[in-house]
Design an enzyme around this catalytic site. Structure first.
Site, PDB file in Angstrom:
ATOM      1  NE  ARG A 130      -0.901  -0.086   4.817  1.00 64.33           N
ATOM      2  CZ  ARG A 130      -1.560  -0.410   5.909  1.00 64.33           C
ATOM      3  NH1 ARG A 130      -2.572  -1.257   5.847  1.00 64.33           N
ATOM      4  NH2 ARG A 130      -1.243   0.116   7.060  1.00 64.33           N
ATOM      5  CD  GLU A 169      -1.376   3.759  10.112  1.00 59.25           C
ATOM      6  OE1 GLU A 169      -0.584   3.018   9.510  1.00 59.25           O
ATOM      7  OE2 GLU A 169      -1.744   3.573  11.272  1.00 59.25           O
ATOM      8  CD  GLU A 326      -5.949   1.974  11.756  1.00 55.27           C
ATOM      9  OE1 GLU A 326      -5.030   1.199  12.068  1.00 55.27           O
ATOM     10  OE2 GLU A 326      -6.048   2.480  10.634  1.00 55.27           O
ATOM     11  CE  LYS A 375      -2.728 -16.242   6.195  1.00 60.67           C
ATOM     12  NZ  LYS A 375      -1.719 -15.709   5.274  1.00 60.67           N
TER      13      LYS A 375
END
Ligand code: GLA
Length: 688
Positions: A130, A169, A326, A375
């Site tokens: 990302r 972010e 978060e 995950k």
């Protein structure tokens, strides 16, 4: 918080004049990042039912959804988004809608490989992951603003959309780019800042090692393996921060134009400084200041790390409520070892953020994914499903937050202590060689904060340009870089009756990273009445004793014996080694105040003794009288005050307080018991 503050540009703005953005939810916000695009619709329907059960009222949607909204270049499809917004709205859940620019679609990487950021070896990052974009790339900016525009146009007016979450972010992976575009932009930035090559050479001290430039064309980003000039390194950090801020502003302008009235933010990563970008100088661009905070399981002081970050967030939001965007219900997955939270810690951490001024408890993430890099990262709904301990804790927390609804909008009671913190000081500290080369900026700030935390004293962690008049005690902890103006603010504070503690390696360089001559700590020397001639760092296995019994580790200095004219008195002296007999701690009375200089790094116990002395001298008491291990923070609303008591210890605790516990309804008069690991929130009698 102080009423009047000074911006980095020296422009004075009243804190009270800050626009008060509408909060996205009526009561405290509760929820997390939600990625339903990763799941079939039947799972989404189960999510909504479970969110209702848990009391979720806000989700962050669409962080990684660019490829859903624009599956192919120029082809837009908002069918999924429309359905999700409607469903969430029907279920009473507000949306913090993300612009998807953290998640570059693979088709864009294929069409424009040049947008990838380049690391300091000038190797491009690979597509995937990302934030795979150069902050200065006009090509990326064009595509990014186009999707933001289409998205904002499409959802404008939808009642579920209560907040904008720009990208994700920013800087987390793309903060430092060395591609040709970034190099060209850096040259422009440097030329605009210094005007002439001579001014640049002088500011960066390029005569050292004969690195003098003859043209701006020779300026590059500090790439590759060489000992770059510290002035260049510091300006490159500033430039990188500015480029990302420019990107944020560009997205925000589009959102403002198309969806007026919806607050815009982006999620910071405020932990132990220095930050990846300069949040201190970004914060005023946010309608609501938001943070992502993660603790490290094996860190025994993780709740104190959380408190430090919360106190920084409050400094960034100028005392107004901020948003915890978060954190984690359990383990993260990027550390060497990722441990779950201890029993009760989920609630303690969530409510500790609220205690320190957050009006939200948000997580990464709602549902744990079954695939993808993260995950195994914890979630509100773990892989094991709703029968799990974590989900039950989440449901209980939702009920707690409901019971605390009236706290929303209140602010943390004015602190009497301020700790000065500036990312630029941290960046300067890591640029170039130093007497100790692995010093971490904010270690001293954190050590002092820990001592205050243990004494239940709340401190604001604020920028050095904050007006200090409302405080009684100001700590200047290892503020390596400081401007003349900011040093002057500290001086004026002392003149007016305040007490300041300046610690070692403060005030050493000016804004261009040039050493202030005539003795350390340059910028504060006249205020403190001391001159330090030489640094004398200690190795890990070395320590020194002072004549008052305190223990020194890591850092000592050769302080000149103050002359009578200097006005400084010596409060503690070295007893050992080459510095024996020399001053270690001094105090100078200035105007109505006092200025202390601590020239050594003290062990926690000794630092605690110094903090006790300062608190006693300034008659600063704890927020509440509490037993050991109980965190106490007070928020104050229009009609009531709320005392948060969080017991981080394994023993039952006590506090002196009276009022009703909002979590249980129990009335307390005089003494409150807080079970080991428990939390009590008192609406206090007799205070407002
Ligand atoms: C960050 C990001 C999230 C997620 C979490 C957990 O805070 O914003 O997308 O990656 O970390 O690692």
């Amino acid at each position: 918080m102080s009423e009047v503050a000074q911006s980095p540009d020296d422009e004075r703005v009243a804190a009270s004049s800050r626009r008060s953005a509408p909060w996205p939810t009526e009561s405290l916000s509760f929820g997390g990042d939600y990625s339903p695009e990763q799941w079939p619709w039947e799972v989404v329907l189960e999510d909504l039912a479970l969110m209702r059960e848990a009391g979720v009222n806000l989700v962050t949607l669409g962080v990684f959804s660019w490829a859903v909204h624009e599956p192919r270049e120029g082809v837009f499809d908002f069918t999924w988004l429309d359905r999700m917004l409607d469903l969430l709205h029907e279920n009473g859940i507000a949306v913090d809608l993300a612009t998807p620019t953290a998640a570059v679609p693979m088709w864009l990487h294929r069409l424009h490989p040049e947008i990838l950021p380049q690391d300091r070896h000038r190797h491009p990052l690979a597509p995937g992951g990302r934030l795979g974009w150069c902050p200065s790339s006009p090509v990326f900016r064009g595509y990014a603003l186009r999707i933001v525009e289409r998205l904002a146009e499409h959802v404008a007016g939808h009642p579920a959309v209560r907040m904008w979450h720009v990208s994700n972010e920013l800087g987390g992976g793309n903060a430092r780019c060395h591609c040709p575009v970034s190099n060209a932009r850096f040259r422009e930035w440097v030329a605009a800042k210094y005007g002439t090559v001579d001014a640049l050479n002088a500011a960066w001290g390029m005569a050292f090692w004969g690195n003098t430039y003859s043209s701006f064309e020779e300026v590059t980003t500090p790439w590759g393996e060489t000992a770059h000039n510290p002035g260049q390194l510091l300006d490159y950090e500033r430039f990188s921060s500015d480029e990302l801020l420019d990107h944020y502003r560009a997205e925000k302008d589009v959102l403002r134009g198309l969806a007026p009235g919806v607050p815009v933010t982006t999620n910071f990563m405020v932990g132990l400084g220095p930050d990846v970008v300069d949040y201190t100088r970004w914060a005023d661009e946010m309608d609501i200041v938001a943070n992502d905070h993660y603790t490290f399981g094996p860190d025994p002081l993780r709740h104190q790390d959380l408190a430090f970050s919360g106190d920084r967030m409050r400094g960034l939001s100028r005392g107004e409520p901020w948003m915890l965007m978060e954190h984690a219900t359990g383990a993260s997955s990027w550390h060497r070892i990722n441990q779950p939270k201890a029993p009760g810690e989920l609630a303690r951490h969530a409510l500790a953020h609220v205690a320190r001024g957050s009006d939200s408890v948000m997580y990464f993430q709602w549902r744990a994914p079954r695939s993808g890099t993260e995950k195994f990262h914890s979630a509100m709904l773990p892989h094991s499903g709703p029968q799990s301990r974590v989900f039950r804790d989440v449901v209980d927390l939702g009920a707690h937050l409901d019971a605390l609804a009236e706290v929303r909008g209140s602010t943390v009671a004015s602190a009497e202590v301020a700790i000065l913190h500036d990312n630029e000081a941290g960046w300067a500290l890591k640029s170039g060689l130093k007497p100790i080369n692995d010093l971490r900026y904010a270690d001293t700030a954190r050590a002092v904060h820990n001592a205050l935390f243990a004494r239940a004293v709340t401190a604001d962690v604020v920028a050095p340009w904050t007006a200090l008049d409302a405080y009684r005690l100001v700590i200047v902890p290892g503020l390596f870089l400081v401007s003349d103006e900011n040093a002057r603010t500290v001086h004026d504070f002392v003149e007016a009756g305040g007490t300041v503690l300046v610690t070692w390696f403060s005030g050493i360089v000016d804004e261009v990273n040039t050493v202030r001559l005539g003795g350390y700590p340059g910028a504060f020397r006249s205020l403190l009445g001391v001159t330090s001639e030489e640094f004398s760092p200690l190795d890990a296995d070395q320590s020194l004793r002072l004549d008052n019994g305190w223990t020194v580790r890591r850092w000592a200095e050769r302080l000149r014996e103050p002359a009578p004219d200097d006005g400084a008195e010596v409060l503690a002296r070295h007893t050992e080694g080459a510095l024996a007999g020399g001053p270690a701690l001094t105090r100078r009375r200035v105007g109505a105040g006092a200025a202390y200089y601590l020239s050594v790094d003290l062990d926690p116990e000794s630092l605690g003794a110094l903090v006790d002395r300062l608190l006693e001298e300034k008659e600063i008491g704890p927020t509440a009288v509490v037993s050991r291990g109980v965190e106490a923070v007070r928020r104050v609303g229009d009609d009531a005050s709320y005392l948060f008591l969080i017991n981080h210890s394994e023993d039952d605790g006590r506090a002196e307080a009276s009022g009703v516990d909002l979590l249980t309804g129990a009335e307390h008069s005089g003494i409150v018991s807080i079970a080991a690991g428990g939390v009590v929130v008192i609406r206090e009698h007799g205070r407002s």
